[in-house]
Write a protein that holds these residues in place. Structure first.
Motif, short mmCIF file in Angstrom:
data_model
loop_
_atom_site.label_atom_id
_atom_site.label_comp_id
_atom_site.label_asym_id
_atom_site.label_seq_id
_atom_site.Cartn_x
_atom_site.Cartn_y
_atom_site.Cartn_z
N PHE A 191 126.60 -25.20 -69.14
CA PHE A 191 127.80 -24.41 -69.41
C PHE A 191 128.10 -23.41 -68.29
N ASN A 205 121.46 -25.56 -72.11
CA ASN A 205 122.38 -24.44 -71.93
C ASN A 205 122.90 -24.25 -70.51
N SER A 206 122.16 -24.67 -69.50
CA SER A 206 122.58 -24.41 -68.12
C SER A 206 123.86 -25.14 -67.75
N CYS A 250 122.16 -17.88 -64.12
CA CYS A 250 123.48 -18.51 -64.33
C CYS A 250 124.48 -18.07 -63.26
N SER A 288 132.50 -19.22 -68.72
CA SER A 288 131.46 -19.71 -67.83
C SER A 288 131.14 -18.74 -66.70
N PHE A 330 115.43 -25.60 -73.23
CA PHE A 330 116.49 -24.58 -73.34
C PHE A 330 117.40 -24.63 -72.12
#
Length: 294
Positions: free
Chosen positions: A115, A112-113, A158, A89, A108
């Motif tokens: 994680f 996915n965010s 991220c 992460s 999307f």
């Protein structure tokens, strides 16, 4: 009686690569053989080497996507082969080639965010603005260059401590490459490290803090750009006298691109990464000696 305080200063190693050997098959020669290198905490690193030198493989090993046959890759002291959630992460890799699902960007991000605990939607919007991308775009309808921009926006949003970019400017047009440099520099923080593997040295030479050049499983150069420009002078000239003093020369517009000893470290020149790379490959002993001299 006097009391003396003793201070210990340590350099934080984010990524420690120790004696790794890796091949893509039992009967194939190793891509990396007993290879070691260190990436310190903070800064933009350029990873350079010939085709087939194992740069992409090194990034996949660092991200825990591949496991070496021998040796270890440690991220903040943890072996990446364990693929622990706390490690995965905090690392993001953008490969040279990838595919994205045929869905809208919002979906999307929703999938996915989660994680990446430090993901920021505000940062995502800011990065999209840098590349002049709409927030409601459909990933399936994008060109390869646009997909790369969108994926890099997600990668930076991220907010992982380590970001690995493999040939990030391939597929980008000239304005896109310019925005990429702005995009990277504006996203840097003291606790983030970005490692860029590329052949397009002119796309990144103005943004690097550190240069690592590899050849045949050995590190030819591992220095900060500040130290490089303190030791070496990069000029374009057609002067015969300067040519004679040059440590390395290659043809350039209006004369030759020269690398000379820098006799005045207080007045560094701009780094010519292309010339430095060629110098390292053609005369590694000479380059090494420049940085071992006191």
């Amino acid at each position: 009686m006097h009391t003396f305080a003793v201070y210990y200063f340590t350099i934080t190693l984010m990524l420690e690569i120790k004696d790794i050997t890796f091949s893509y098959g039992r009967h194939r020669p190793p891509v990396l053989n007993d290879f070691s290198a260190n990436i310190r905490d903070g800064g933009i690193y350029g990873l350079l080497g010939r085709n087939g030198a194992g740069k992409s493989t090194l990034l996949y090993l660092a991200a825990g996507l591949l496991t070496p046959q021998s040796g270890h890759v440690y991220y903040n002291g943890t072996d990446t082969r364990f693929r622990r959630p706390s490690t995965l992460s905090d690392i993001f890799i953008v490969p040279e080639e990838f595919s994205l699902p045929n869905i809208r960007l919002g979906e999307f991000l929703r999938l996915n965010s989660r994680f990446y605990p430090n993901f920021s939607l505000d940062d995502m919007r800011r990065h999209l603005d840098t590349f002049e991308l709409e927030s409601d775009l459909h990933l399936g309808s994008l060109s390869m260059g646009q997909k790369k921009k969108a994926f890099m926006c997600f990668a930076l949003a991220c907010n992982t401590s380590l970001l690995l970019l493999d040939e990030p400017t391939n597929g980008l047009d000239i304005p896109g490459k310019s925005r990429f440099r702005k995009f990277i520099v504006s996203s840097m923080t003291d606790d983030r490290t970005i490692l860029i593997s590329t052949h397009q040295v002119r796309d990144i030479d103005r943004i690097l803090d550190h240069v690592v050049i590899t050849e045949r499983s050995r590190v030819l150069l591992d220095r900060s750009t500040a130290e490089i420009t303190e030791r070496l002078r990069f000029v374009n000239s057609d002067s015969p006298a300067m040519m004679q003093q040059a440590l390395f020369a290659q043809p350039a517009v209006g004369g030759s691109a020269l690398i000379l000893p820098n006799d005045n470290p207080d007045h560094p020149t701009e780094l010519n990464l292309e010339s430095l790379f060629e110098y390292a490959l053609n005369n590694p002993e000479s380059l090494t000696s420049r940085f071992t001299q006191q």
